[in-house]
Design a protein around this motif. Structure first.
Motif, PDB file in Angstrom:
ATOM      1  N   PHE A 112      59.572  42.613  50.200  1.00  0.00           N
ATOM      2  CA  PHE A 112      60.076  42.747  51.574  1.00  0.00           C
ATOM      3  C   PHE A 112      61.496  42.175  51.695  1.00  0.00           C
ATOM      4  O   PHE A 112      62.374  42.780  52.324  1.00  0.00           O
ATOM      5  CB  PHE A 112      59.134  42.029  52.540  1.00  0.00           C
ATOM      6  N   GLY A 113      61.723  41.019  51.081  1.00  0.00           N
ATOM      7  CA  GLY A 113      63.059  40.438  51.104  1.00  0.00           C
ATOM      8  C   GLY A 113      64.076  41.317  50.402  1.00  0.00           C
ATOM      9  O   GLY A 113      65.216  41.469  50.867  1.00  0.00           O
ATOM     10  N   PHE A 114      63.674  41.909  49.283  1.00  0.00           N
ATOM     11  CA  PHE A 114      64.582  42.804  48.556  1.00  0.00           C
ATOM     12  C   PHE A 114      64.930  44.031  49.391  1.00  0.00           C
ATOM     13  O   PHE A 114      66.085  44.468  49.425  1.00  0.00           O
ATOM     14  CB  PHE A 114      63.944  43.227  47.235  1.00  0.00           C
ATOM     15  N   VAL A 115      63.942  44.599  50.072  1.00  0.00           N
ATOM     16  CA  VAL A 115      64.197  45.788  50.903  1.00  0.00           C
ATOM     17  C   VAL A 115      65.183  45.447  52.021  1.00  0.00           C
ATOM     18  O   VAL A 115      66.129  46.205  52.292  1.00  0.00           O
ATOM     19  CB  VAL A 115      62.873  46.333  51.485  1.00  0.00           C
ATOM     20  N   LEU A 116      64.969  44.307  52.683  1.00  0.00           N
ATOM     21  CA  LEU A 116      65.885  43.908  53.763  1.00  0.00           C
ATOM     22  C   LEU A 116      67.309  43.725  53.245  1.00  0.00           C
ATOM     23  O   LEU A 116      68.277  44.199  53.855  1.00  0.00           O
ATOM     24  CB  LEU A 116      65.396  42.611  54.403  1.00  0.00           C
ATOM     25  N   LEU A 117      67.442  43.027  52.112  1.00  0.00           N
ATOM     26  CA  LEU A 117      68.772  42.804  51.546  1.00  0.00           C
ATOM     27  C   LEU A 117      69.401  44.113  51.096  1.00  0.00           C
ATOM     28  O   LEU A 117      70.610  44.325  51.280  1.00  0.00           O
ATOM     29  CB  LEU A 117      68.674  41.827  50.363  1.00  0.00           C
ATOM     30  N   SER A 118      68.614  45.025  50.541  1.00  0.00           N
ATOM     31  CA  SER A 118      69.130  46.319  50.086  1.00  0.00           C
ATOM     32  C   SER A 118      69.651  47.142  51.262  1.00  0.00           C
ATOM     33  O   SER A 118      70.711  47.772  51.171  1.00  0.00           O
ATOM     34  CB  SER A 118      68.039  47.090  49.350  1.00  0.00           C
ATOM     35  N   PHE A 123      66.722  39.236  57.001  1.00  0.00           N
ATOM     36  CA  PHE A 123      66.681  38.683  55.641  1.00  0.00           C
ATOM     37  C   PHE A 123      66.901  37.175  55.667  1.00  0.00           C
ATOM     38  O   PHE A 123      66.199  36.428  54.979  1.00  0.00           O
ATOM     39  CB  PHE A 123      67.743  39.360  54.777  1.00  0.00           C
ATOM     40  N   LEU A 124      67.862  36.709  56.462  1.00  0.00           N
ATOM     41  CA  LEU A 124      68.120  35.273  56.552  1.00  0.00           C
ATOM     42  C   LEU A 124      66.914  34.531  57.111  1.00  0.00           C
ATOM     43  O   LEU A 124      66.551  33.453  56.633  1.00  0.00           O
ATOM     44  CB  LEU A 124      69.356  35.020  57.425  1.00  0.00           C
ATOM     45  N   VAL A 125      66.290  35.107  58.131  1.00  0.00           N
ATOM     46  CA  VAL A 125      65.086  34.479  58.691  1.00  0.00           C
ATOM     47  C   VAL A 125      63.968  34.460  57.652  1.00  0.00           C
ATOM     48  O   VAL A 125      63.263  33.456  57.481  1.00  0.00           O
ATOM     49  CB  VAL A 125      64.638  35.229  59.957  1.00  0.00           C
ATOM     50  N   SER A 175      59.766  32.241  54.310  1.00  0.00           N
ATOM     51  CA  SER A 175      58.803  32.732  53.336  1.00  0.00           C
ATOM     52  C   SER A 175      58.502  31.665  52.287  1.00  0.00           C
ATOM     53  O   SER A 175      59.370  30.865  51.911  1.00  0.00           O
ATOM     54  CB  SER A 175      59.359  33.990  52.654  1.00  0.00           C
ATOM     55  N   GLY A 176      57.284  31.676  51.768  1.00  0.00           N
ATOM     56  CA  GLY A 176      56.916  30.742  50.713  1.00  0.00           C
ATOM     57  C   GLY A 176      57.431  31.166  49.350  1.00  0.00           C
ATOM     58  O   GLY A 176      57.493  30.356  48.420  1.00  0.00           O
ATOM     59  N   ASN A 177      57.784  32.453  49.212  1.00  0.00           N
ATOM     60  CA  ASN A 177      58.290  32.970  47.937  1.00  0.00           C
ATOM     61  C   ASN A 177      59.475  33.897  48.220  1.00  0.00           C
ATOM     62  O   ASN A 177      59.367  35.108  48.101  1.00  0.00           O
ATOM     63  CB  ASN A 177      57.166  33.725  47.203  1.00  0.00           C
ATOM     64  N   PRO A 178      60.622  33.329  48.621  1.00  0.00           N
ATOM     65  CA  PRO A 178      61.754  34.168  49.036  1.00  0.00           C
ATOM     66  C   PRO A 178      62.437  34.861  47.861  1.00  0.00           C
ATOM     67  O   PRO A 178      62.395  34.376  46.726  1.00  0.00           O
ATOM     68  CB  PRO A 178      62.702  33.165  49.696  1.00  0.00           C
ATOM     69  N   PHE A 179      63.046  36.010  48.138  1.00  0.00           N
ATOM     70  CA  PHE A 179      63.771  36.757  47.105  1.00  0.00           C
ATOM     71  C   PHE A 179      64.940  35.939  46.562  1.00  0.00           C
ATOM     72  O   PHE A 179      65.222  35.951  45.364  1.00  0.00           O
ATOM     73  CB  PHE A 179      64.283  38.078  47.702  1.00  0.00           C
ATOM     74  N   ILE A 180      65.623  35.224  47.439  1.00  0.00           N
ATOM     75  CA  ILE A 180      66.691  34.293  47.045  1.00  0.00           C
ATOM     76  C   ILE A 180      66.333  32.929  47.602  1.00  0.00           C
ATOM     77  O   ILE A 180      66.157  32.780  48.812  1.00  0.00           O
ATOM     78  CB  ILE A 180      68.059  34.760  47.578  1.00  0.00           C
ATOM     79  N   ASP A 181      66.241  31.932  46.737  1.00  0.00           N
ATOM     80  CA  ASP A 181      65.839  30.596  47.165  1.00  0.00           C
ATOM     81  C   ASP A 181      67.000  29.934  47.918  1.00  0.00           C
ATOM     82  O   ASP A 181      68.064  29.691  47.346  1.00  0.00           O
ATOM     83  CB  ASP A 181      65.476  29.753  45.944  1.00  0.00           C
ATOM     84  N   PRO A 182      66.826  29.635  49.216  1.00  0.00           N
ATOM     85  CA  PRO A 182      67.921  29.028  49.983  1.00  0.00           C
ATOM     86  C   PRO A 182      68.278  27.621  49.528  1.00  0.00           C
ATOM     87  O   PRO A 182      69.323  27.090  49.920  1.00  0.00           O
ATOM     88  CB  PRO A 182      67.390  29.026  51.418  1.00  0.00           C
ATOM     89  N   VAL A 183      67.458  27.006  48.668  1.00  0.00           N
ATOM     90  CA  VAL A 183      67.746  25.656  48.183  1.00  0.00           C
ATOM     91  C   VAL A 183      69.073  25.619  47.435  1.00  0.00           C
ATOM     92  O   VAL A 183      69.809  24.624  47.504  1.00  0.00           O
ATOM     93  CB  VAL A 183      66.601  25.158  47.280  1.00  0.00           C
ATOM     94  N   MET A 184      69.394  26.706  46.734  1.00  0.00           N
ATOM     95  CA  MET A 184      70.631  26.707  45.943  1.00  0.00           C
ATOM     96  C   MET A 184      71.875  26.576  46.820  1.00  0.00           C
ATOM     97  O   MET A 184      72.918  26.099  46.370  1.00  0.00           O
ATOM     98  CB  MET A 184      70.724  27.975  45.080  1.00  0.00           C
TER      99      MET A 184
END
Length: 509
Positions: free
Chosen positions: A212-218, A256-258, A263-272
């Motif tokens: 789902f995260g990948f689709v939103l970012l795409s 995507f930002l939300v 999400s517990g398993n995000p496409f891009i980890d915001p921690v970075m």
């Protein structure tokens, strides 16, 4: 005896590592150059493709659009695919896919075929640059990251600069199909080098793919790239297509930002993004992308359409810009352990600002040496920025985020380039119209200069041919001033980026 054998074994091991690093560097550099060249090499060949396939200018532009959009959408996938399938395996598949699709582009017999193969080229080429950067960062110790990024930067920065020249030569003396066939030797050598010397990374089978995260970012990236690439041709927000693409970009981007923050398993980890150097580095590389290709989009039409240079001469005069970048990068690589990298970035931004200011003094009689000189200074400035920025952005970032980080780094640079080209193209069109209207106010029977030109037989305002010639001159002067105003705009963009330097933390040397 044991002491003797121990004393001999260490240099042998170090020598073996140095040889492996050398071949790894050459291999990934070939892959990087191959992909970087294709961002600009096909531009020159578009008119020849259009004639060969009998298409309109709007239709043939999809040869560029399809590649850009496909590459942008697939670039963030480099991290997750490397974790699940192995970085070396993805790298090899990408090289093979890119090389084969390049051959298919050269063999294409219709517009539909070449667009399809360009999409495949973009899909396979998307991961080449971020994976090459990641491989080099892992292959060299931290104290040699500056030298590694210098060599990697040569391919990333010089490739797009030399692309138009190489494309012009191949198209002029051979055939437009050779702008794609040229990738074959690069691809073969890169594959053998990567297969022989690059080590496979550990697999992470526990990591799940956030579809789902990948689709939103795409959707966000794809619509943004479509909007930027097609906006100038269809009058931006006066077109329903651009309005829809803008709405989808904002909506999908917000979702995507939300999503990645909840999400517990995000496409891009915001921690970075909590790493300050990495976050500031992303902003910086976005600005570098704006500057890198925006100026390259302005100079060729200025020299060809207004100054009358043939395409080969344009490429010859612009090529020293690439050499300036290469020399600066190699110098920074040698001094990276002795000088604060932020100082290089500051000097680089100052050099680019100065070169842009010099370019605001161009006219239709500007000498070739002036074009070469400003180009070399500007190229050297970009080289001074790119290497330390590529190093400092990943110095403090946790290595587990390296594959995702390099993908985002390349993605932001590409988006910056797209926005930069759209910005300068739109501003150029607007300023030409404004300047033409302003200059036309002076074309009156009471203008003393016009009376003198008419009495000498240079112009005539009493015949259709004379008015056409006069209008052509006004158009040329209006366009010339518009280009200079664009150069001034890029100068201010560069100057406004200088305060970002002070947000970067200097790495330990």
């Amino acid at each position: 005896m044991s002491n003797v054998s121990g004393a001999v074994s260490v240099p042998v091991i170090e020598g073996s590592r140095s040889v492996n690093r050398f071949f790894i560097t050459i291999s990934v550099m070939l892959a990087t150059i191959m992909q970087a060249l294709d961002t600009t090499i096909a531009n020159v060949a578009l008119p020849h493709m259009q004639g060969a396939m009998g298409t309109t200018q709007d239709q043939i532009s999809w040869v560029l659009t399809s590649y850009i959009v496909a590459a942008a959408i697939c670039m963030p996938l480099a991290g997750i695919l490397s974790a699940r399938l192995g970085r070396k395996r993805i790298f090899l598949w990408s090289v093979v896919g890119f090389t084969v699709s390049s051959v298919l582009c050269g063999l294409a017999q219709s517009l539909d075929q070449i667009i399809l193969f360009r999409i495949l080229q973009g899909v396979f080429g998307a991961s080449l640059v971020p994976l090459s950067q990641s491989v080099l960062l892992d292959s060299y110790p931290k104290e040699k990251h500056g030298s590694a990024m210098a060599m990697w930067g040569v391919g990333v920065m010089v490739g797009p600069i030399l692309g138009p020249y190489l494309g012009g030569v191949l198209t002029e003396y051979y055939n437009w199909r050779w702008v794609f066939y040229i990738n074959v030797p690069f691809g073969i050598l890169a594959w053998f080098g990567i297969a022989a010397y690059v080590k496979e990374t550990a697999l992470d089978s526990t990591r799940k793919f956030d579809f789902f995260g990948f689709v939103l970012l795409s959707i966000a990236i794809g619509c943004l790239q479509m909007m930027l690439d097609r906006g100038e041709g269809i009058d931006w927000f006066n077109s329903l297509e651009i309005v829809i693409e803008a709405i989808l970009t904002l909506l999908a981007g917000y979702m995507f930002l939300v999503h990645i923050n909840t999400s517990g398993n995000p496409f891009i980890d915001p921690v970075m993004f909590k790493d300050r150097n990495f976050s500031v580095g992303l902003v910086f590389i976005f600005i570098v992308g704006v500057i890198l290709l925006a100026t390259m989009a302005l100079l060729p039409p200025f020299m060809q359409n207004l100054m009358g240079y043939p395409v080969i001469d344009v490429g010859t005069l612009l090529a020293p810009r690439g050499f300036g970048s290469m020399l600066a990068m190699l110098m920074v690589g040698k001094l990276s352990q002795k000088v604060d990298p932020r100082l290089f970035i500051l000097i680089g931004l100052s050099m680019i600002s100065w070169s842009m200011w010099q370019m605001t003094k161009f006219n239709l009689n500007v000498s070739g040496s002036m074009i070469v000189g400003t180009g070399m200074v500007q190229g050297a400035g970009l080289g001074l920025i790119f290497v330390p920025l590529s190093t400092i952005a990943f110095t403090t970032l946790n290595p587990i985020y390296r594959n995702e980080g390099t993908a985002l780094f390349s993605l932001l640079r590409n988006i910056g380039s797209s926005i930069g080209i759209s910005l300068v193209s739109t501003y150029l069109s607007q300023r030409i119209q404004i300047n033409h209207a302003a200059f036309s106010e002076f074309i009156t029977p009471f203008n003393l200069g016009l009376k003198m030109a008419e009495s000498s037989g240079t112009y005539s305002i009493h015949s259709s041919a004379g008015l056409v010639a006069l209008n052509q001159q006004v158009n040329a002067q209006a366009a010339t001033l518009a280009y200079l105003q664009d150069f001034r705009l890029m100068m201010w963009v560069t100057i406004l980026a200088i305060p970002l330097v002070f947000f970067l933390k200097a790495p330990k040397r």
